[in-house]
Design a protein around this motif. Structure first.
Motif, PDB file in Angstrom:
ATOM      1  N   LEU A 779      74.210  70.637 -73.647  1.00  0.00           N
ATOM      2  CA  LEU A 779      73.743  70.804 -72.234  1.00  0.00           C
ATOM      3  C   LEU A 779      74.804  70.999 -71.357  1.00  0.00           C
ATOM      4  CD1 LEU A 779      71.291  67.976 -72.115  1.00  0.00           C
ATOM      5  CD2 LEU A 779      70.658  70.344 -72.012  1.00  0.00           C
ATOM      6  N   ASP A 780      76.061  70.370 -71.488  1.00  0.00           N
ATOM      7  CA  ASP A 780      77.407  70.573 -70.842  1.00  0.00           C
ATOM      8  C   ASP A 780      77.647  71.923 -70.832  1.00  0.00           C
ATOM      9  OD1 ASP A 780      77.325  67.761 -69.956  1.00  0.00           O
ATOM     10  OD2 ASP A 780      78.789  67.294 -71.575  1.00  0.00           O
ATOM     11  N   ALA A 784      77.169  74.928 -67.454  1.00  0.00           N
ATOM     12  CA  ALA A 784      78.619  75.482 -67.186  1.00  0.00           C
ATOM     13  C   ALA A 784      78.338  76.899 -67.270  1.00  0.00           C
ATOM     14  CB  ALA A 784      79.876  74.902 -67.692  1.00  0.00           C
ATOM     15  N   TYR A 785      77.879  77.389 -68.346  1.00  0.00           N
ATOM     16  CA  TYR A 785      77.775  78.825 -68.568  1.00  0.00           C
ATOM     17  C   TYR A 785      76.771  79.380 -67.639  1.00  0.00           C
ATOM     18  CZ  TYR A 785      76.451  83.135 -70.975  1.00  0.00           C
ATOM     19  OH  TYR A 785      76.204  84.646 -71.411  1.00  0.00           O
ATOM     20  N   GLU A 786      75.664  78.832 -67.659  1.00  0.00           N
ATOM     21  CA  GLU A 786      74.613  79.473 -66.738  1.00  0.00           C
ATOM     22  C   GLU A 786      74.924  79.455 -65.261  1.00  0.00           C
ATOM     23  OE1 GLU A 786      71.024  80.936 -65.285  1.00  0.00           O
ATOM     24  OE2 GLU A 786      71.802  80.549 -67.398  1.00  0.00           O
ATOM     25  N   HIS A 787      75.608  78.403 -64.833  1.00  0.00           N
ATOM     26  CA  HIS A 787      76.206  78.691 -63.441  1.00  0.00           C
ATOM     27  C   HIS A 787      77.140  79.857 -63.232  1.00  0.00           C
ATOM     28  CE1 HIS A 787      77.574  77.452 -59.528  1.00  0.00           C
ATOM     29  NE2 HIS A 787      78.864  77.313 -59.587  1.00  0.00           N
ATOM     30  N   THR A 788      78.073  79.985 -64.312  1.00  0.00           N
ATOM     31  CA  THR A 788      78.946  81.193 -63.972  1.00  0.00           C
ATOM     32  C   THR A 788      78.220  82.269 -64.217  1.00  0.00           C
ATOM     33  OG1 THR A 788      80.617  79.787 -65.269  1.00  0.00           O
ATOM     34  CG2 THR A 788      81.032  82.086 -65.386  1.00  0.00           C
ATOM     35  N   HIS A 789      77.412  82.563 -65.145  1.00  0.00           N
ATOM     36  CA  HIS A 789      76.498  83.631 -65.123  1.00  0.00           C
ATOM     37  C   HIS A 789      75.688  83.929 -63.695  1.00  0.00           C
ATOM     38  CE1 HIS A 789      73.851  86.912 -66.465  1.00  0.00           C
ATOM     39  NE2 HIS A 789      73.000  85.959 -65.993  1.00  0.00           N
ATOM     40  N   TRP A 790      75.088  82.895 -63.050  1.00  0.00           N
ATOM     41  CA  TRP A 790      74.361  83.099 -62.152  1.00  0.00           C
ATOM     42  C   TRP A 790      75.436  83.445 -60.991  1.00  0.00           C
ATOM     43  CZ3 TRP A 790      75.215  80.386 -57.314  1.00  0.00           C
ATOM     44  CH2 TRP A 790      74.103  80.429 -56.257  1.00  0.00           C
ATOM     45  N   TRP A 818      82.178  75.872 -61.724  1.00  0.00           N
ATOM     46  CA  TRP A 818      81.396  74.699 -61.965  1.00  0.00           C
ATOM     47  C   TRP A 818      82.204  73.168 -61.676  1.00  0.00           C
ATOM     48  CZ3 TRP A 818      76.711  73.372 -63.387  1.00  0.00           C
ATOM     49  CH2 TRP A 818      76.369  72.086 -64.096  1.00  0.00           C
ATOM     50  N   ASN A 819      83.164  73.212 -61.850  1.00  0.00           N
ATOM     51  CA  ASN A 819      83.961  72.000 -61.621  1.00  0.00           C
ATOM     52  C   ASN A 819      83.840  71.609 -60.025  1.00  0.00           C
ATOM     53  OD1 ASN A 819      84.502  71.444 -64.240  1.00  0.00           O
ATOM     54  ND2 ASN A 819      86.469  72.174 -64.425  1.00  0.00           N
ATOM     55  N   SER A 820      83.831  72.499 -59.425  1.00  0.00           N
ATOM     56  CA  SER A 820      83.766  72.318 -57.919  1.00  0.00           C
ATOM     57  C   SER A 820      82.473  72.197 -57.193  1.00  0.00           C
ATOM     58  CB  SER A 820      84.720  73.497 -57.108  1.00  0.00           C
ATOM     59  OG  SER A 820      85.853  73.696 -57.602  1.00  0.00           O
ATOM     60  N   LEU A 821      81.402  72.365 -58.024  1.00  0.00           N
ATOM     61  CA  LEU A 821      79.939  72.423 -57.535  1.00  0.00           C
ATOM     62  C   LEU A 821      79.572  70.847 -57.424  1.00  0.00           C
ATOM     63  CD1 LEU A 821      77.844  74.335 -57.277  1.00  0.00           C
ATOM     64  CD2 LEU A 821      77.015  73.652 -59.601  1.00  0.00           C
ATOM     65  N   PRO A 822      79.047  70.593 -56.148  1.00  0.00           N
ATOM     66  CA  PRO A 822      78.527  69.148 -56.109  1.00  0.00           C
ATOM     67  C   PRO A 822      77.568  68.705 -57.144  1.00  0.00           C
ATOM     68  CG  PRO A 822      78.601  70.476 -53.958  1.00  0.00           C
ATOM     69  CD  PRO A 822      78.609  71.641 -55.052  1.00  0.00           C
ATOM     70  N   LYS A 823      77.874  67.423 -57.437  1.00  0.00           N
ATOM     71  CA  LYS A 823      76.644  66.808 -58.633  1.00  0.00           C
ATOM     72  C   LYS A 823      75.423  67.067 -58.283  1.00  0.00           C
ATOM     73  CE  LYS A 823      80.393  64.858 -60.615  1.00  0.00           C
ATOM     74  NZ  LYS A 823      80.540  65.037 -62.091  1.00  0.00           N
ATOM     75  N   GLU A 824      74.840  67.086 -56.939  1.00  0.00           N
ATOM     76  CA  GLU A 824      73.527  67.333 -56.957  1.00  0.00           C
ATOM     77  C   GLU A 824      73.115  68.709 -57.326  1.00  0.00           C
ATOM     78  OE1 GLU A 824      75.294  67.574 -52.724  1.00  0.00           O
ATOM     79  OE2 GLU A 824      75.477  66.383 -54.347  1.00  0.00           O
ATOM     80  N   ASN A 825      73.833  69.889 -56.969  1.00  0.00           N
ATOM     81  CA  ASN A 825      73.788  71.077 -57.659  1.00  0.00           C
ATOM     82  C   ASN A 825      73.748  71.222 -59.107  1.00  0.00           C
ATOM     83  OD1 ASN A 825      75.072  71.465 -54.609  1.00  0.00           O
ATOM     84  ND2 ASN A 825      73.483  72.860 -55.014  1.00  0.00           N
ATOM     85  N   GLN A 826      74.953  70.418 -59.680  1.00  0.00           N
ATOM     86  CA  GLN A 826      74.869  70.264 -61.168  1.00  0.00           C
ATOM     87  C   GLN A 826      73.825  69.852 -61.917  1.00  0.00           C
ATOM     88  OE1 GLN A 826      78.628  68.575 -62.240  1.00  0.00           O
ATOM     89  NE2 GLN A 826      79.868  70.230 -61.599  1.00  0.00           N
ATOM     90  N   TYR A 827      73.080  68.967 -61.045  1.00  0.00           N
ATOM     91  CA  TYR A 827      71.962  68.218 -61.838  1.00  0.00           C
ATOM     92  C   TYR A 827      70.884  69.184 -61.742  1.00  0.00           C
ATOM     93  CZ  TYR A 827      67.661  65.568 -62.163  1.00  0.00           C
ATOM     94  OH  TYR A 827      66.553  65.043 -62.525  1.00  0.00           O
TER      95      TYR A 827
END
Length: 860
Positions: A779-780, A784-790, A818-827
């Motif tokens: 999942l981790d 991270a991959y999906e956010h980078t692709h988006w 990804w590491n700079s994205l707020p936790k609620e957005n990562q969720y």
């Protein structure tokens, strides 16, 4: 490099090299001596004197060292002298370059002073405040003579960076005890691997970089002979001119391998190129150069050492190529060009790759480590596609590749087996009086290419000497026919050739199971065969026993039999057939790995083998499908089916047959329509599975819209009660604007690529499959991959990072790493990828774990 302010002190054992060479007579009309061969000699610096010259050239620093102004004028008998005969040798080991330089033909030996104690020299203008100290300890007395040590070593309040070139790895010398007590934090110990091996440290030589690296790590952790070296913060071990290992122990021990992908230890120098001494000194100079440059740029020492290893490998190879120059005693030595980068250089720092050495806790998984996987940012399937599309050299430019003639392999198991065979053959061929044939066995499934690999190895060693003979034992009906075969082998020996004899299907029955084995025992052991009352000597030969019924040595020996009773019966029969006696006469074996996966645990690179074979078939049989830039014209569905089909019924022969049955003579691209019919495919593969892989892209493309809708609706269901969710994303699909719809389609379209990053494939099936549950690590990685692709997709559509989301200005505050994205957005992204297995299953897509993984890599 221009001279800088960093001061370097160099000290160590002193040696003077006396070099001799012969030239043709000067003329035929002069004095008598001029009509004879002329012998010349010159004195050149060695050991610490040579190291000082190399470091001066490499760094441009102020170097303080022992110095002799005029070597030719000194009383050389006071010093240790190395005597060598030099001669002109080819610059490179191939025939394309006719240039020659002087290198060592033969090391004659050493001449020491009458006292037996070589003379040492003090450091001219020694400075206790030197920033760097380099020591050349050749075990010739320096380490016990404190009076010649640099002041910076003898004063405990000084902390220079120390490069200690150590040739005798022991911890009992005065010098080592001084370093251990006062300077270990800043000491870089540099040792040649052969010096470790001479102390009984068992590190394999030139089998595979993975094997060499793991041997070293095991030895450094377990060998009593190396225990003292684990105290080193920095230890560098040089492996030939092709690689090095950097052992760093600043907090947690870590070992990193630096290597040239297209070479293995000891391969750079061929027998026809002569020899040189001073490689390790040249390597040390490269490290010194990098540390000096790092000092100017405030670089961490470990980073400078890593870059210095690259510098050192490059410099050492260029040092060998330059040799003593084209004109002995006239050309500058060492040549300053070895530390300069030129446009036409044959090697650059970028060629030297590095990888952290992985040592699994599970001993049975040691062979699972492949540099190919650790050193690539893509998964094995993508690498395989790239090999077929663009060629081996393009796809694997940073990966170890072994080549023997026309045989190429990247599989670690095959590399180690083939190189073992090559080492045996090389040693045997160079032996003058061989009392018996060299006997090896080759196993593999029919069509895996058993004879091809061994033949290519033999041809790469001695193509003009080798003559190949083939005898298929399943076609022989009497021992007399085998005697006739031995006579043919003997005739080849009498011709002055070395017979490479393949006994195919040696494990076939003859009267009883393994009935032929007993007829080979005397020829294998004594080099003779009996004909009536006469014994005939076979001569020097290489016997290769190719298995017909056993696909591996383990299968031949019954090691894979799990049932205890069945195993006992097998071993009893095996002993009766003289199986153990036969095995004891073998000197090597290789299990040839074909395009099918041999097992699901250790055979991880079958898809790479398939890709390399398919690329070779395309280049050989349909070269018109390869464009000028090397790009193969092949449909993605055809490529996927050829690489992903679980099994070829007849191994490589089936792959070749499918290509030959396709209508490609006038084709511009291997399209699906050019494939043979299902009935013809059935001869070589499971045609239904082949067609499913073939049509995968079509099946998936047809369901992109429904997948996108399902993902969106599931997201609405999970978030309808949340207040912090963008209201636009909670609308029904038909009410979404086209921009959001296309974003959802893009996500659905990319799901197979995302799943490949965690080694899952997506397969179209007829019935609804079970729903896979991701591990937390998966999942981790997916999130991270999906956010980078988006982010990539949004930026491609003209969006950029902004403080607020604005559709008009196309700004979005979540366009960050990804590491700079707020936790609620990562969720929210975790939530998104978690629902993928359910969405895929409902659309009749099965998530299948790729089989080229070891269990130790799937346990999270």
């Amino acid at each position: 490099m221009q001279c800088n302010n960093l001061k370097i002190v160099i000290s160590g054992d002193i040696c003077i090299n006396s070099l001799y060479w012969t030239t043709d007579p000067q003329n035929s009309k002069g004095l008598n001596w001029q009509n004879s061969l002329n012998i010349h000699s010159v004195l050149m610096p060695g050991e610490a004197l040579l190291l000082a010259k190399l470091v001066t050239l490499a760094t441009g620093s102020c170097v303080l060292s022992p110095h002799i102004h005029d070597l030719e004028s000194i009383a050389s008998k006071e010093y240790l002298r190395a005597m060598a005969e030099v001669e002109l040798f080819p610059v490179f080991g191939n025939k394309k370059n006719n240039d020659k330089v002087y290198r060592v033909k033969r090391l004659l030996g050493f001449a020491g002073p009458a006292s037996g104690v070589p003379k040492l020299l003090p450091i001219a203008n020694d400075d206790a405040n030197a920033e760097m100290v380099i020591i050349d300890d050749e075990n010739n007395g320096y380490h016990s003579n404190e009076e010649f040590w640099p002041l910076a070593l003898k004063m405990p309040d000084k902390s220079p960076t120390i490069l200690y070139k150590m040739s005798n790895p022991i911890n009992t010398t005065l010098l080592w005890k001084n370093l251990e007590k006062n300077h270990m934090d800043r000491t870089i110990v540099i040792i040649n691997s052969d010096d470790l091996r001479s102390k009984g440290v068992n590190i394999s030589r030139s089998l595979s970089w993975e094997r060499t690296a793991q041997d070293f790590v095991w030895q450094i952790n377990n060998s009593p002979n190396l225990a003292f070296l684990t105290q080193c913060r920095h230890l560098v071990v040089l492996f030939g001119l092709e690689g090095a290992i950097y052992y760093k122990n600043e907090s947690v021990p870590e070992s990193c391998l630096y290597f040239l992908p297209y070479e293995f230890e000891g391969e750079f120098i061929t027998d026809s190129q002569g020899k040189m001494s001073g490689f390790t000194s040249c390597f040390v100079s490269g490290i010194a150069r990098s540390i000096v440059m790092g000092h100017e740029n405030n670089e961490e020492l470990a980073a400078s050492i890593g870059e210095g290893i690259r510098e050192g490998i490059v410099a050492a190879q260029k040092y060998f190529i330059e040799g003593f120059g084209k004109n002995m005693g006239v050309a500058p030595f060492p040549n300053p060009d070895i530390f300069l980068e030129g446009e036409d250089d044959f090697i650059y720092k970028e060629h030297v790759q590095d990888v952290v050495i992985r040592l699994a806790d599970n001993v049975s998984c040691q062979s699972c480590w492949y540099i190919l996987k650790d050193n690539s940012s893509t998964n094995l399937a993508e690498i395989a596609y790239n090999i077929v599309k663009n060629g081996v050299q393009h796809a694997l430019k940073f990966i170890p590749i072994a080549q023997f003639g026309n045989l190429q392999t990247v599989d670690r198991g095959e590399i180690e087996s083939y190189r073992s065979i090559k080492n045996l053959m090389t040693e045997y061929i160079s032996t003058n009086n061989a009392p018996r044939p060299l006997c090896m066995a080759v196993f593999g499934t029919p069509g895996s290419g058993k004879s091809f690999g061994v033949t290519e190895i033999a041809s790469s060693i001695a193509p003009r000497l080798i003559k190949k003979l083939n005898f298929n034992l399943s076609q022989l009906s009497t021992p007399l026919e085998l005697i006739n075969a031995f006579h043919k082998v003997r005739d080849v020996c009498l011709e002055g050739k070395l017979p490479l004899v393949f006994f195919d299907e040696f494990d076939s029955p003859f009267g009883e199971k393994l009935g032929w084995l007993k007829y080979f025992l005397a020829p294998m052991q004594d080099g003779v065969f009996r004909e009536g009352d006469s014994l005939h000597s076979i001569g020097k030969a290489i016997f290769v026993f190719a298995g017909g019924t056993s696909s591996t040595l383990q299968d031949f020996c019954g090691e894979d039999i799990e049932d205890e009773e069945e195993r006992k019966r097998f071993l009893l029969d095996f002993k009766g057939a003289k199986g153990p006696d036969f095995l004891s006469r073998l000197r090597g074996y290789v299990n040839i790995l074909g395009p099918n996966q041999t097992n699901q645990h250790n055979d991880q690179l079958f898809i790479i083998r398939r890709a390399m074979l398919l690329r070779a078939l395309l280049e050989r049989k349909v070269p018109h499908l390869i464009k000028d830039k090397g790009e193969a014209q092949i449909d993605n569905g055809v490529l996927r089916a050829m690489l992903k089909i679980p099994r070829y019924k007849h191994e490589s022969r089936s792959m070749e047959a499918i290509l030959e049955m396709s209508l490609l003579t006038n084709a511009k691209k291997w399209e699906q329509s050019y494939l043979p019919s299902q009935e013809q495919l059935r001869l070589h593969v499971d045609e239904e599975e082949f067609l499913r892989h073939l049509m995968h892209d079509t099946f998936f493309s047809e369901k992109i819209e429904s997948l996108a809708i399902a993902i969106h609706e599931k997201y609405r269901e999970l978030n309808h009660h949340h207040t912090n969710v963008d209201s636009e994303l909670l609308k029904k699909w038909e009410d979404l604007d086209e921009d959001l719809k296309e974003s959802a389609r893009n996500q659905a379209r990319n799901i197979p690529n995302a799943l490949l990053t965690i080694n899952y494939d997506v397969i179209s099936v007829k019935e609804t499959p079970p729903i896979v549950e991701f591990t937390q690590r998966e999942l981790d990685m997916l999130a991270a991959y999906e956010h980078t692709h988006w982010c990539r997709y949004r930026k491609g559509a003209g969006w950029k990072k902004g403080n607020v989301k604005d559709k008009t200005k196309k700004t979005d505050p979540t366009l960050v790493k990804w590491n700079s994205l707020p936790k609620e957005n990562q969720y929210k992204i975790y939530q998104m990828v978690t629902i993928w297995p359910e969405i895929l299953a409902n659309a009749n897509f099965k998530m299948e774990r790729l089989k080229f993984l070891c269990d130790c890599e799937t346990e999270m």
